[in-house]
Design an enzyme around this catalytic site. Structure first.
Site, PDB file in Angstrom:
ATOM      1  N   HIS A  84      34.640 -32.616  34.873  1.00  0.00           N
ATOM      2  CA  HIS A  84      35.283 -33.432  33.710  1.00  0.00           C
ATOM      3  C   HIS A  84      34.665 -34.882  33.704  1.00  0.00           C
ATOM      4  CE1 HIS A  84      38.032 -35.211  30.996  1.00  0.00           C
ATOM      5  NE2 HIS A  84      38.225 -34.228  30.521  1.00  0.00           N
ATOM      6  N   ASP A 122      40.173 -25.865  30.660  1.00  0.00           N
ATOM      7  CA  ASP A 122      39.606 -24.454  30.069  1.00  0.00           C
ATOM      8  C   ASP A 122      39.444 -23.390  31.241  1.00  0.00           C
ATOM      9  OD1 ASP A 122      39.185 -25.446  27.551  1.00  0.00           O
ATOM     10  OD2 ASP A 122      37.350 -26.589  28.131  1.00  0.00           O
TER      11      ASP A 122
HETATM   12  N1  ACO Z   1      28.719 -27.177  37.418  1.00  0.00           N
HETATM   13  C1  ACO Z   1      27.564 -27.384  38.154  1.00  0.00           C
HETATM   14  N2  ACO Z   1      27.403 -28.628  38.320  1.00  0.00           N
HETATM   15  C2  ACO Z   1      27.809 -29.516  37.495  1.00  0.00           C
HETATM   16  C3  ACO Z   1      29.124 -29.124  36.657  1.00  0.00           C
HETATM   17  C4  ACO Z   1      29.242 -27.848  36.502  1.00  0.00           C
HETATM   18  N3  ACO Z   1      30.161 -27.235  35.786  1.00  0.00           N
HETATM   19  N4  ACO Z   1      29.626 -30.090  36.322  1.00  0.00           N
HETATM   20  C5  ACO Z   1      28.933 -31.348  36.286  1.00  0.00           C
HETATM   21  N5  ACO Z   1      27.742 -30.954  37.584  1.00  0.00           N
HETATM   22  C6  ACO Z   1      26.959 -31.688  38.068  1.00  0.00           C
HETATM   23  C7  ACO Z   1      25.736 -32.422  37.252  1.00  0.00           C
HETATM   24  O1  ACO Z   1      24.732 -31.473  37.377  1.00  0.00           O
HETATM   25  C8  ACO Z   1      25.562 -33.705  37.780  1.00  0.00           C
HETATM   26  O2  ACO Z   1      24.854 -33.318  39.176  1.00  0.00           O
HETATM   27  P1  ACO Z   1      23.752 -34.418  39.801  1.00  0.00           P
HETATM   28  O3  ACO Z   1      24.600 -35.627  40.031  1.00  0.00           O
HETATM   29  O4  ACO Z   1      23.270 -33.754  41.012  1.00  0.00           O
HETATM   30  O5  ACO Z   1      22.806 -34.602  38.626  1.00  0.00           O
HETATM   31  C9  ACO Z   1      26.944 -34.110  38.331  1.00  0.00           C
HETATM   32  O6  ACO Z   1      27.792 -32.897  38.578  1.00  0.00           O
HETATM   33  C10 ACO Z   1      27.572 -35.028  37.308  1.00  0.00           C
HETATM   34  O7  ACO Z   1      27.691 -34.218  36.192  1.00  0.00           O
HETATM   35  P2  ACO Z   1      27.540 -34.855  34.632  1.00  0.00           P
HETATM   36  O8  ACO Z   1      26.637 -33.996  33.433  1.00  0.00           O
HETATM   37  O9  ACO Z   1      26.704 -36.229  34.789  1.00  0.00           O
HETATM   38  O10 ACO Z   1      28.879 -35.229  34.220  1.00  0.00           O
HETATM   39  P3  ACO Z   1      29.374 -35.715  32.874  1.00  0.00           P
HETATM   40  O11 ACO Z   1      30.763 -36.442  32.884  1.00  0.00           O
HETATM   41  O12 ACO Z   1      28.500 -35.915  31.774  1.00  0.00           O
HETATM   42  O13 ACO Z   1      29.742 -34.149  32.358  1.00  0.00           O
HETATM   43  C11 ACO Z   1      31.105 -32.120  31.767  1.00  0.00           C
HETATM   44  C12 ACO Z   1      31.100 -33.619  32.332  1.00  0.00           C
HETATM   45  C13 ACO Z   1      30.329 -32.076  30.514  1.00  0.00           C
HETATM   46  C14 ACO Z   1      32.712 -31.655  31.402  1.00  0.00           C
HETATM   47  C15 ACO Z   1      30.299 -31.537  32.782  1.00  0.00           C
HETATM   48  O14 ACO Z   1      31.179 -31.322  34.039  1.00  0.00           O
HETATM   49  C16 ACO Z   1      30.293 -30.068  32.586  1.00  0.00           C
HETATM   50  O15 ACO Z   1      29.309 -29.572  31.738  1.00  0.00           O
HETATM   51  N6  ACO Z   1      31.399 -28.829  32.825  1.00  0.00           N
HETATM   52  C17 ACO Z   1      31.193 -27.585  32.364  1.00  0.00           C
HETATM   53  C18 ACO Z   1      31.668 -27.567  30.996  1.00  0.00           C
HETATM   54  C19 ACO Z   1      33.137 -27.780  30.801  1.00  0.00           C
HETATM   55  O16 ACO Z   1      33.936 -26.925  31.588  1.00  0.00           O
HETATM   56  N7  ACO Z   1      33.432 -28.425  29.873  1.00  0.00           N
HETATM   57  C20 ACO Z   1      34.679 -28.511  29.387  1.00  0.00           C
HETATM   58  C21 ACO Z   1      35.173 -29.948  29.866  1.00  0.00           C
HETATM   59  S1  ACO Z   1      36.897 -30.199  29.701  1.00  0.00           S
HETATM   60  C22 ACO Z   1      36.965 -30.344  27.928  1.00  0.00           C
HETATM   61  O17 ACO Z   1      36.166 -30.897  27.209  1.00  0.00           O
HETATM   62  C23 ACO Z   1      38.455 -30.002  27.380  1.00  0.00           C
END
Ligand code: ACO
Length: 402
Positions: free
Chosen positions: A281, A338
């Site tokens: 998140h 979710d």
């Molecule tokens: N699986 C694997 N790796 C992940 C995940 C995941 N679900 N989420 C983040 N990471 C990793 C990224 O690759 C990144 O790694 P790095 O630092 O080595 O490059 C690090 O964790 C940080 O991730 P970001 O993408 O920079 O975080 P951001 O805050 O931009 O994204 C998000 C947040 C979009 C929710 C992300 O965690 C994600 O895509 N999760 C999966 C989709 C999801 O469940 N979305 C629902 C969110 S809740 C909602 O909207 C109600």
């Protein structure tokens, strides 16, 4: 203090923060979120208390108007919403135009946008309090009818009209699952769980869709148009669309296409775009408090309904494996709202493609509250700047010389 009038018309430095990771867009008194400690409050009230003791429409009132309503006020709010659940008969014809496999989020966004054409007074830039009130009531009332009918349409089933004797969530379940030829009784266990789910989704401060609603509304587009924009923003798999993807991922594991460990390894592999859906998140760097509540409700509902869903066991194992893996621990990637909500929707017989619509139903009061706050505070039109990285000036080249 700076005398801002001396700065009027002058341009200064531009800060670049792609994705607004650390940029505040507004002051807001609606929702408090402490991501480090996993705290969520609506208007100061802890989400745990609201989920346990309140109802969705009471929470809607709280978010939009700032205070818990006195009984008479709540009764009026609920009865006004109940009276406005019908949509214009002409709008029923719209359903005939969508392809049978139309995604219900597409239907929802376009139908909400279309509401503004039936209520043109909502398009005025100048707001009149009574008209705003009516628009708010209409939106909350009609969204559940629009959503349920989009499901009926996708199945080719006859639509069911709302029934005023039922509560908000009961009515939605009735419009979704009742058939004209059969008696249908809403299961109170399901209705209560749905009410809790809607409360948990009702607001989440300046997330992608709420920011979209504020941004679209900042041009003084109608509330219907702004909410329709919010629905579109929510649709994406990185936002509200994740709940659908979680179930698809769990099904894939169940059908033994992938093992849990393999799925986790795939999510860690940076050469693939794959992410563990329902994990991570932007703001929570701790357990999402909503996920904790949903997990508990999930256990209770499946138990009461006598459902043994293998996907719940897989989800729990996946959570265990991921949370003992240094990749997820170091990045503070915990299950989000979710992760377990889809399993509850499945228990309610809500089909996967409707999951994000359910999220929109819950989030509507939050979007309305965000829009209202933005307009009440007379915020200026949102207009971010950029750092231009394209070519410098060059001369037009005739087509034969390219
Ligand atoms: N699986 C694997 N790796 C992940 C995940 C995941 N679900 N989420 C983040 N990471 C990793 C990224 O690759 C990144 O790694 P790095 O630092 O080595 O490059 C690090 O964790 C940080 O991730 P970001 O993408 O920079 O975080 P951001 O805050 O931009 O994204 C998000 C947040 C979009 C929710 C992300 O965690 C994600 O895509 N999760 C999966 C989709 C999801 O469940 N979305 C629902 C969110 S809740 C909602 O909207 C109600």
């Amino acid at each position: 203090a700076i005398d801002v009038s001396s700065l009027r018309g002058k341009t200064g430095y531009i800060t670049l923060d792609t994705g607004f990771k650390n940029t505040g867009s507004t002051n807001s008194a609606i929702t408090y979120l402490d991501g480090e400690n996993g705290v969520l409050r609506y208007r100061g009230y802890p989400i745990e208390q609201l989920a346990e003791q309140s109802t969705f429409l009471e929470v809607a009132y709280l978010l939009i108007y700032g205070e818990l309503p006195p009984k008479q006020e709540l009764d009026n709010f609920v009865s006004e919403i109940t009276r406005h659940t019908l949509i214009h008969e002409e709008m029923k014809k719209f359903y005939e135009g969508y392809p049978s496999k139309a995604h219900p989020m597409g239907v929802l966004a376009s139908m909400i946008s279309a509401l503004s054409t039936f209520y043109p007074e909502s398009q005025k830039s100048e707001l009149h309090p009574a008209e705003v009130e009516l628009t708010i009531i209409r939106l909350i009332a009609k969204i559940s009818t629009i959503a349920a009918w989009s499901y009926k349409k996708s199945k080719g089933f006859p639509i069911m009209y709302p029934q005023n004797r039922l509560s908000y969530t009961e009515n939605f379940l009735h419009m979704m699952f009742a058939q004209p030829t059969e008696e249908f009784n809403v299961n109170p266990v399901i209705a209560n769980a749905l009410d809790t789910l809607l409360i948990l989704h009702a607001d989440h401060e300046q997330n992608c869709s709420a920011s979209t609603v504020r941004m679209a509304g900042s041009s003084h587009a109608s509330l219907y148009a702004a909410i329709s924009a919010g629905v579109c923003a929510l649709w994406g798999p990185l936002h509200g669309g994740a709940n659908q993807q979680v179930i698809e991922m769990l099904k894939q594991i169940h059908q033994a296409d992938e093992s849990i460990q393999k799925m986790v390894e795939k999510a860690k592999d940076k050469s693939s775009d794959f992410r563990l859906m329902g994990f991570g998140h932007r703001v929570y760097k701790n357990f999402d408090p909503r996920a904790k509540i949903i997990k508990q409700v999930c256990d209770e509902v499946l138990d009461e309904l006598g459902i043994d869903d293998p996907l719940l066991d897989i989800a729990k194992s996946l959570e265990e494996v991921a949370l003992s893996d240094s990749y997820f621990v170091d990045r503070k990637l915990y299950p989000n709202v979710d992760f377990y909500s889809g399993i509850l929707y499945r228990a309610m017989n809500i089909p996967t493609e409707m999951f994000t619509v359910m999220f929109a139903l819950g989030r509507l009061p939050g979007w309305i509250a965000q829009w209202k706050e933005m307009r009440d505070n007379k915020e200026p039109i949102s207009r971010p700047r950029q750092i231009y990285t394209g070519p410098t000036e060059r001369n037009y080249v005739d087509i034969e010389n390219r």
